[in-house]
Scaffold this motif. Structure first.
Motif: not given
Length: 409
Positions: A159, A161, A208-210, A224
């Motif tokens: 995970v 940013e 949101q995160r990736y 995403r």
């Protein structure tokens, strides 16, 4: 009243944008979102209709590309930011702006024009047909099992940013954008779009995160997403909101789906915009509990019938004469002979007798391979003039993958 249709200029931007935002409900986009669209907009091909000192109509253009069957990316004029003030309805405002835009697109040489429609009933009369659909789903993750492909356990997940990994994800997207009709190979500046995440638009969700899916250090997929926590007397019932999910192979897709379905305190996996043939449909144990919904997405019209039809490939060999009607772009009117197949095609004007007759909006709907010419004929939108021509042409126009628009514009 003195109306003036004029090209958008920098000094007019603020008033033009205010008119647009009020036409769409009066809520203002975040400054970073306004700046992105200002930077992407082609001012020379964007217009405003002014009544004295105030804009009463807005019409924007984006220089875009769209992948067509065969993997080629064709230039397309992206119609966007279209609005008419409530005080000026039914006075030909939209028609005058569209007329100016279509003539401009012809001069620029784009074979296609595309748009998304807030009100689908409007654009058919200008020759746009619904060329793609999107699939949405709300998967009940505690009641749905997953049947995942081989190799999922070879995928490493991490995970991150968004700003730290967006460049790698954009490189993968660029490769995948040529594999499915309807996708957009993004031009410079568009890489900022996935990073937009203004707090005012989150509706109670997290930032949101990736999550990255890697195999031996190589990026094979990413998602995403954001989390929307929610609680009831019985416990947590949050939602995982997936905004992008791209994968180069089944194992990477399966690994991402398993991760997104297994986040603590979440009970729903929400997929807002997926292809109608998306892989998750064949990985979930109970598709009914995925609560799927289908909606029209990308609208397309050929600006140059010959260049558009010659720009894509066809599933089988085809030799057909199309009698095209196009009231908005009369240069497309008449008979066109399309000859080609899986390796390429040519399309030129002809005096030969027509095999099929159809309006340009029907041709736009069928162009990417997601809408069957035979289905359009059943609705009276295509007329077969030579027996057998419809079946052969409908087969040739199909695409192995359903066309899909990956994001709005």
């Amino acid at each position: 009243m003195s109306n003036e249709l004029r090209v958008l200029t920098e000094p007019d931007w603020k008033a033009w944008l205010d008119a647009l935002e009020w036409a769409f409900g009066g809520l203002h986009d975040a400054p970073e979102e306004q700046q992105l669209w200002r930077d992407l907009l082609d001012f020379d091909r964007s217009f405003g209709l002014w009544d004295g000192d105030r804009p009463v109509g807005t019409f924007g253009t984006l220089a875009m590309e769209v992948t067509v069957p065969g993997g080629t990316a064709l230039a397309a004029a992206g119609v966007t930011t279209v609005s008419v003030a409530a005080t000026h309805r039914r006075r030909g405002v939209l028609r005058s702006m569209m007329r100016r835009a279509l003539d401009t697109y012809r001069e620029s040489g784009e074979p296609l024009a595309i748009l998304t429609a807030s009100e689908p009933a409007i654009y058919g009369r200008f020759g746009f047909g619904a060329a793609t659909q999107s699939l949405a789903a709300d998967i009940e993750i505690h009641r749905v099992g997953l049947d995942l492909p081989a190799g999922v356990d070879d995928i490493a997940l991490s995970v991150a940013e968004p700003a730290a990994v967006a460049g790698r994800c954009e490189e993968l997207y660029a490769r995948l954008a040529r594999t499915r009709p309807g996708m957009f190979p993004r031009q410079p500046g568009w890489e900022r779009l996935p990073l937009l995440d203004p707090p005012q638009d989150r509706a109670g969700a997290s930032e949101q995160r990736y999550v990255l899916a890697e195999r031996d250090g190589e990026l094979a997929g990413y998602a995403r997403y954001a989390l929307k926590p929610e609680w009831e007397a019985a416990g947590a019932k949050g939602t995982v909101i997936v905004r992008d999910l791209e994968a180069a192979d089944p194992a990477a897709y399966g690994a991402l789906l398993r991760y997104l379905s297994g986040i603590d305190l979440m009970s729903t996996l929400s997929l807002a915009n997926r292809p109608v043939d998306d892989a998750f449909l064949h990985m979930v144990s109970d598709v009914r509990r995925a609560r799927t919904r289908v909606q029209d997405r990308l609208y397309l019209r050929p600006m140059d019938v010959g260049a558009a039809l010659a720009g894509r490939t066809y599933a089988t060999e085809v030799d057909v004469v199309l009698d095209v009607s196009d009231a908005s772009c009369p240069w497309n009117e008449g008979r066109w002979r399309l000859s080609g197949g899986p390796k390429g095609a040519v399309c030129e004007p002809t005096a030969d007798a027509a095999d099929l007759a159809l309006p340009v909006a029907a041709l736009g709907a069928a162009y990417l391979g997601g809408t069957s010419l035979a289905a359009l004929a059943a609705a009276g939108r295509v007329e077969e003039l030579r027996p057998g021509a419809l079946a052969r042409a409908a087969t040739a126009f199909t695409s192995p993958l359903a066309p899909w628009m990956p994001h709005g514009f």
